[in-house]
Design an enzyme around this catalytic site. Structure first.
Site, mmCIF file in Angstrom:
data_model
loop_
_atom_site.group_PDB
_atom_site.id
_atom_site.type_symbol
_atom_site.label_atom_id
_atom_site.label_comp_id
_atom_site.label_asym_id
_atom_site.label_seq_id
_atom_site.Cartn_x
_atom_site.Cartn_y
_atom_site.Cartn_z
ATOM 1 N N SER A 1 107.867 162.451 21.083
ATOM 2 C CA SER A 1 106.647 161.671 21.030
ATOM 3 C C SER A 1 105.841 161.923 22.316
ATOM 4 O O SER A 1 105.744 163.065 22.753
ATOM 5 C CB SER A 1 107.016 160.197 20.845
ATOM 6 O OG SER A 1 105.984 159.496 20.241
ATOM 7 N N ASP B 1 105.757 162.640 9.279
ATOM 8 C CA ASP B 1 105.335 161.899 10.471
ATOM 9 C C ASP B 1 103.824 161.985 10.670
ATOM 10 O O ASP B 1 103.280 163.070 10.838
ATOM 11 C CB ASP B 1 106.053 162.510 11.688
ATOM 12 C CG ASP B 1 105.620 161.867 12.991
ATOM 13 O OD1 ASP B 1 105.067 160.753 12.962
ATOM 14 O OD2 ASP B 1 105.857 162.496 14.045
ATOM 15 N N HIS C 1 109.277 160.923 12.269
ATOM 16 C CA HIS C 1 109.004 161.026 13.703
ATOM 17 C C HIS C 1 110.271 161.262 14.547
ATOM 18 O O HIS C 1 111.181 160.432 14.534
ATOM 19 C CB HIS C 1 108.332 159.712 14.117
ATOM 20 C CG HIS C 1 107.648 159.732 15.442
ATOM 21 N ND1 HIS C 1 106.620 160.596 15.743
ATOM 22 C CD2 HIS C 1 107.839 158.981 16.546
ATOM 23 C CE1 HIS C 1 106.201 160.360 16.974
ATOM 24 N NE2 HIS C 1 106.922 159.384 17.490
#
Ligand SMILES: *[C@@H]1O[C@H](CO)[C@@H](O)[C@H](O)[C@H]1NC(C)=O
Ligand SMILES: *[C@@H]1O[C@H](CO)[C@@H](O)[C@H](O)[C@H]1NC(C)=O
Ligand SMILES: *[C@@H]1O[C@H](CO)[C@@H](O)[C@H](O)[C@H]1NC(C)=O
Length: 518
Positions: free
Chosen positions: A189, A451, A476
């Site tokens: 991320s 995602d 994700h």
């Protein structure tokens, strides 16, 4: 569970995806998703088997602290803070072995960052030393002096990268790592973006990077998020269908109808959705709709991950449950069930949709209270990334609430930052790092096509020096999670490609080690 208990009475459901799992974090401001992520991380940590240690063995992982300059760009400022790191040296067999540096993002970095999932799972094959580095201003790495605005000037991705560079040098000395050892950065991320940028900005210190679900392009209006959510709800491979998407739309329309009906209907809605306080104010109604979007977004973003209360399949099951009744409110009742499922898994009695309460919490500068990092991450979205999830286009299936003005208002209300300064900051971030064309070499970008964040990342190599992998039906940061029997073949294949890419890089590193010794 301490943090969680503290959080339990705080505002729960609010818009704000990039949420963090224990290995992979990220999010928009105060959000249901952040709460959920913390919760999942704790579940995963407490359920992981403890390492069996032989007699005389040192406990793993070890925790340590590095003294870092508060302002790395001003040599006459001598203030400093302590940055936390975790070390797992159980696979490290030689000082010439590689070092896997797992970067933390916008939340506290758990010991799990060096115990399970990748990069740790990759360490035995190469005898790597694994180190996890917490991000400044999050977790226990908050500088003395707390989180007031004067202090937050020292919170940015550029400061975090300066920390990576100095930590890389200090840790090499501390552990007597051979100067020829390759250092490889990992992150998921926002921390995945940091991993990519660490290689981009410090190629002499970082040999290569693996960037999972890294949103390297900053964007003010992240409307694509809900476009991916919408598409994912229709995908049969995930347990979705066009009917599921339509039911989600119908449920939102029904929530809006009941909100606007007022009176007894609205009071009933409040009870049915577990709201802590009345929903009479327009701003609180918008919070509610944003939170419901985040709930659906969360089911997509974290689809099929360990500990997640609702996957796409589960959510669609609920939304379509009353289908045969042909009642207009059947999807609404499904959504209501979904809220209850999530509320239950978070151990919450009711959910706060109060905008005033959200703003008040974000203004708290005591880092003890702001333990989860909502205030810090909001600051980074206001000063670097935007990432505000909106639903205004025709392709968004939910309530069309104008979310951008209210997000920008938060920057103003909490930090006194004007909307125009946020717009400018986002543009500056992209020109500084290069957005989706950073020009970095030896970086592997990994994404999952379920995602919503993959649209801000790099999913196709633009040249021979770049590597990118888009894993079908993965959510994700799923590549970073520990292997599970239920993992899809495409996820397994994706993890194999990561292994092979590392193999290639580490051979390259070895060849240059041999050359420099000759
Ligand atoms: C650098 O630090 C010194 C000492 O704290 C301070 O007086 C000065 O204003 C700082 N310069 C900048 C550009 O922040
Ligand atoms: C550091 O490692 C080198 C070999 O790479 C070794 O010769 C030296 O003794 C080590 N120093 C310490 C303090 O462990
Ligand atoms: C659908 O109808 C059945 C039988 O009339 C009822 O038991 C059930 O609760 C209804 N489901 C929903 C979601 O309204």
């Amino acid at each position: 569970m301490q943090t969680w208990d503290r959080m339990a009475h705080r505002s729960a459901l609010r818009l704000g995806p990039l949420l963090l799992l224990s290995l992979c974090a990220s999010s928009t401001p105060v959000s249901l998703l952040r709460r959920l992520g913390e919760h999942l991380g704790q579940i995963q940590d407490s359920s992981s088997p403890s390492l069996s240690l032989g007699p005389g063995a040192v406990a793993i992982p070890k925790q340590g602290w590095l003294e870092q300059p508060l302002d790395p760009f001003n040599a006459s400022d001598t203030r400093s803070f302590l940055q936390r790191y975790w070390v797992n040296d159980q696979h490290w067999t030689s000082q010439r072995g590689p070092v896997f540096l797992h970067l933390g993002g916008e939340s506290s970095l758990r010991s799990g960052s060096v115990l399970r999932g990748h990069p740790t799972a990759l360490a035995p094959a190469w005898g790597a030393l694994v180190i996890g580095l917490e991000h400044r201003f999050y977790g226990l790495s908050v500088p003395p002096g707390g989180l007031d605005v004067a202090q937050l000037r020292f919170l940015s991705s550029r400061h975090a990268l300066a920390d990576v560079a100095s930590a890389r040098l200090a840790l090499a000395r501390l552990f007597n790592v051979s100067s020829s050892s390759p250092w490889i950065c990992f992150g998921g991320s926002y921390a995945g973006s940091l991993a990519a940028w660490a290689r981009l900005k410090f190629p002499h210190l970082i040999f290569a990077s693996v960037a999972s679900s890294a949103p390297v392009r900053a964007t003010l209006d992240f409307s694509e998020y809900n476009e991916v959510v919408s598409r994912s709800l229709t995908r049969t491979a995930l347990g979705g269908s066009p009917e599921c998407r339509a039911a989600a739309s119908a449920a939102f329309a029904e929530v809006e109808r009941r909100l606007h009906a007022g009176g007894a209907t609205r009071s009933a809605l409040r009870a049915e959705l577990g709201a802590c306080s009345p929903l009479d104010r327009a701003e609180d109604q918008a919070e509610l709709l944003g939170a419901l979007q985040a709930l659906v977004g969360g089911a997509v973003q974290y689809d099929a991950q360990a500990g997640v209360p609702l996957s796409v399949r589960g959510l669609c099951g609920l939304l379509l449950e009353g289908r045969s009744n042909r009642s207009r409110s059947a999807p609404y009742h499904g959504l209501r069930r979904a809220v209850q499922v999530v509320m239950h898994s978070l151990g919450q009695r009711c959910l706060s949709f109060s905008r005033a309460e959200t703003v008040a919490q974000l203004k708290v500068t005591d880092s003890q209270v702001s333990g989860v990092g909502d205030r810090q991450w909001l600051y980074q979205t206001c000063t670097e990334f935007g990432f505000y999830i909106t639903c205004e286009g025709p392709r968004c299936p939910f309530s069309q609430v104008p979310a951008l003005p209210s997000q920008l208002e938060l920057c103003e209300q909490v930090f006194g930052l004007s909307a125009s300064s946020v717009v400018q900051a986002v543009a500056q971030t992209n020109s500084y790092y290069g957005g989706q064309t950073p020009g970095a070499t030896q970086v592997l970008f990994i994404n999952g096509d379920t995602d919503p964040w993959h649209v801000l990342s790099i999913t196709q190599a633009s040249g021979p020096l770049e590597s990118a992998l888009l894993i079908p039906s993965a959510s994700h940061c799923m590549d970073m999670a520990p292997d599970r029997p239920s993992d899809s073949p495409s996820l397994r294949l994706g993890r194999q490609s990561i292994f092979q890419q590392l193999q290639t890089w580490l051979r390259l590193a070895e060849e240059s080690q041999v050359r420099s010794r000759a």
